[in-house]
Design a protein around this motif. Structure first.
Motif, PDB file in Angstrom:
ATOM      1  N   ASP A 208      20.833 -41.024  28.080  1.00  0.00           N
ATOM      2  CA  ASP A 208      22.216 -41.046  27.611  1.00  0.00           C
ATOM      3  C   ASP A 208      23.039 -39.949  28.267  1.00  0.00           C
ATOM      4  OD1 ASP A 208      22.067 -43.233  26.010  1.00  0.00           O
ATOM      5  OD2 ASP A 208      21.988 -42.167  24.121  1.00  0.00           O
ATOM      6  N   ARG A 220      28.671 -44.959  23.170  1.00  0.00           N
ATOM      7  CA  ARG A 220      27.600 -45.276  22.227  1.00  0.00           C
ATOM      8  C   ARG A 220      26.280 -44.680  22.691  1.00  0.00           C
ATOM      9  NH1 ARG A 220      28.434 -51.608  22.376  1.00  0.00           N
ATOM     10  NH2 ARG A 220      28.966 -50.968  24.494  1.00  0.00           N
ATOM     11  N   ARG A 221      25.464 -44.313  21.719  1.00  0.00           N
ATOM     12  CA  ARG A 221      24.172 -43.724  22.040  1.00  0.00           C
ATOM     13  C   ARG A 221      23.136 -44.825  22.184  1.00  0.00           C
ATOM     14  NH1 ARG A 221      21.273 -38.754  18.750  1.00  0.00           N
ATOM     15  NH2 ARG A 221      19.848 -38.126  20.424  1.00  0.00           N
ATOM     16  N   ARG A 224      17.661 -42.143  21.436  1.00  0.00           N
ATOM     17  CA  ARG A 224      17.606 -40.929  20.618  1.00  0.00           C
ATOM     18  C   ARG A 224      16.280 -40.211  20.876  1.00  0.00           C
ATOM     19  NH1 ARG A 224      15.427 -44.740  17.221  1.00  0.00           N
ATOM     20  NH2 ARG A 224      13.795 -44.022  15.784  1.00  0.00           N
ATOM     21  N   ASP A 271      12.254 -37.117  13.528  1.00  0.00           N
ATOM     22  CA  ASP A 271      13.641 -37.356  13.919  1.00  0.00           C
ATOM     23  C   ASP A 271      14.449 -36.102  13.649  1.00  0.00           C
ATOM     24  OD1 ASP A 271      14.522 -39.868  15.084  1.00  0.00           O
ATOM     25  OD2 ASP A 271      13.595 -40.826  13.346  1.00  0.00           O
ATOM     26  N   THR A 313      14.933 -46.260  21.181  1.00  0.00           N
ATOM     27  CA  THR A 313      16.164 -47.049  21.097  1.00  0.00           C
ATOM     28  C   THR A 313      16.362 -47.517  19.649  1.00  0.00           C
ATOM     29  OG1 THR A 313      15.012 -49.120  21.561  1.00  0.00           O
ATOM     30  CG2 THR A 313      15.831 -47.862  23.467  1.00  0.00           C
ATOM     31  N   PRO A 314      17.512 -48.117  19.330  1.00  0.00           N
ATOM     32  CA  PRO A 314      17.739 -48.585  17.955  1.00  0.00           C
ATOM     33  C   PRO A 314      16.689 -49.555  17.445  1.00  0.00           C
ATOM     34  CG  PRO A 314      19.816 -48.484  19.123  1.00  0.00           C
ATOM     35  CD  PRO A 314      18.750 -48.199  20.139  1.00  0.00           C
ATOM     36  N   ASP A 315      16.099 -50.380  18.324  1.00  0.00           N
ATOM     37  CA  ASP A 315      15.063 -51.320  17.874  1.00  0.00           C
ATOM     38  C   ASP A 315      13.664 -50.910  18.337  1.00  0.00           C
ATOM     39  OD1 ASP A 315      15.186 -51.893  20.560  1.00  0.00           O
ATOM     40  OD2 ASP A 315      15.790 -53.975  20.337  1.00  0.00           O
ATOM     41  N   ASN A 316      13.551 -49.678  18.863  1.00  0.00           N
ATOM     42  CA  ASN A 316      12.276 -49.098  19.304  1.00  0.00           C
ATOM     43  C   ASN A 316      11.637 -49.821  20.491  1.00  0.00           C
ATOM     44  OD1 ASN A 316      12.385 -47.042  17.416  1.00  0.00           O
ATOM     45  ND2 ASN A 316      11.219 -48.172  15.892  1.00  0.00           N
ATOM     46  N   PHE A 370      22.229 -54.752  23.361  1.00  0.00           N
ATOM     47  CA  PHE A 370      23.030 -53.752  22.659  1.00  0.00           C
ATOM     48  C   PHE A 370      24.508 -53.857  23.013  1.00  0.00           C
ATOM     49  CE2 PHE A 370      18.842 -51.478  23.005  1.00  0.00           C
ATOM     50  CZ  PHE A 370      18.508 -51.646  21.673  1.00  0.00           C
TER      51      PHE A 370
END
Length: 387
Positions: A208, A220-221, A224, A271, A313-316, A370
């Protein structure tokens, strides 16, 4: 000859670079410390079934595909490097320490069976016959024969050597993307501009940051940071025959043996942002769980403890594929599976650079999921042909 720059020198970035170079591309890798991020801390498990999560089907399918590629990938890498990378094929033993853990393990076995995967359920005596170092208090186990492991640090050394032999140029500096008329045309380091027709961002948890610096993150990220603390214990070879993944009063721990006698113990999953501190609590939890399951580790030397950041990522699931910016590919977000998924990612990125068809497995991992639409098929091939 297509010129490609790979931003990121972890196991994924180096695998992509090596495979691209073997396919005839001219390749540069840009990373201030190749192989010293999450790839350095990893345990090297090639174990997609052990980490099955019902909501992460793309992760499982891509991991299984990459597992099938690993034996040939390892053979080619060892041939190029001239030494071994510690590939072990003993399988994974999932073990439960008490009745509650056994119930959870049984639910996991049911999930695997429902999905059509074979696993051998073992009672207390049978699991200890298979792995005598386990505590007598272990109540049950599950044997996944098809899973393997590698020495991740040996893999990184092998990749760096193989890349050098294949003509890959490694720039040990930070780099930033360079755009011209909204197309990525290279990477700039303190030594100047490295021109490229395609740039692959494989910078792990820094991806990112790389995109944002060029104004390409869309606000947008995408990735993470998830902290992992991991330990290495040195002792007499042969204590463990298999990778062991255990549940101890709900606490999960894995133990990955090496031929040298080293046992990798990991890993926390926190996290907490970009925090890479080693903590007393994290180390205590890992050691307590490990010694509960394998008491013989008590005499081992604590030789290494590190904390690194995994890219999630948001959905791993990883993000692999072209972006809306011409010349820019992503190969990031592999979370817990960077070592496992490196061969499949390298194959996919090479196909994308060459304008070759990719499988539905790869298409499902594209940035478009995404809200970042994928360019029309063949766009990269057309652009490269015209360059």
């Amino acid at each position: 000859m297509t010129r490609v720059a790979v931003v990121g020198g972890g196991v994924v970035g180096l695998s992509c670079a090596w495979w691209l170079a073997r396919s005839g591309c001219s390749v540069d890798v840009v990373d201030p410390a190749p192989g010293q991020g999450a790839s350095y801390a990893a345990a090297g498990m090639l174990a997609p079934l052990s980490e099955v999560v019902p909501t992460e089907d793309h992760v499982l399918r891509f991991g299984l595909h990459s597992l099938q590629l690993w034996p040939a990938f390892a053979e080619a890498l060892e041939t190029d490097w001239g030494s071994g990378i510690g590939l072990r094929r003993g399988g994974t033993l999932l073990v439960a320490h008490d009745v509650g853990d056994a119930e959870e393990l049984q639910r996991f076995a049911t999930l695997l069976a429902r999905e059509g995967f074979e696993a051998t359920c073992l009672g207390s005596r049978a699991v200890r016959d298979l792995e005598p170092a386990l505590s007598p208090r272990v109540v049950s186990g599950l044997h996944l024969r098809g899973e393997h492991s590698v020495d991740n640090r040996a893999v990184v050394r092998a990749l760096l050597s193989a890349c050098a032999r294949a003509g890959v140029r490694v720039h040990r500096h930070a780099g930033s993307l360079v755009l011209d008329c909204d197309r990525v045309v290279g990477v700039r380091t303190e030594n100047g501009l490295t021109h490229a027709e395609v740039v692959v961002v494989a910078a792990g948890h820094r991806s990112d940051e790389v995109l944002a610096a060029a104004g390409l993150d869309g606000g947008r990220r995408l990735v993470r940071s998830v902290k992992g603390q991991i330990l290495r214990l040195d002792g007499t070879p042969g204590l463990l025959r298999h990778t062991v993944r255990a549940r101890v009063a709900g606490e999960q721990v894995y133990l990955v043996p090496r031929d040298s006698g080293e046992v990798v113990v990991g890993a926390t999953s926190e996290d907490v942002g970009d925090d890479t501190r080693l903590t007393a609590e994290g180390i205590h939890r890992l050691l307590q769980a490990a010694l509960t399951v394998v008491p013989g580790l008590a005499d081992h030397e604590l030789s290494d403890a590190v904390a690194r950041l995994r890219p999630a990522t948001p959905d791993n699931a990883p993000v692999i594929g072209p972006t809306t910016t011409p010349g820019l590919l992503l190969a990031t977000g592999h979370f817990r599976g960077g070592v496992l998924m490196a061969p499949a990612t390298a194959h996919a990125v090479t196909a994308l650079v060459q304008g070759a068809p990719t499988s539905p497995l790869v298409e499902a991992l594209a940035p478009a999921r995404f809200g970042r639409p994928t360019p029309a098929a063949g766009r990269y091939a057309t652009a490269l042909d015209q360059s």
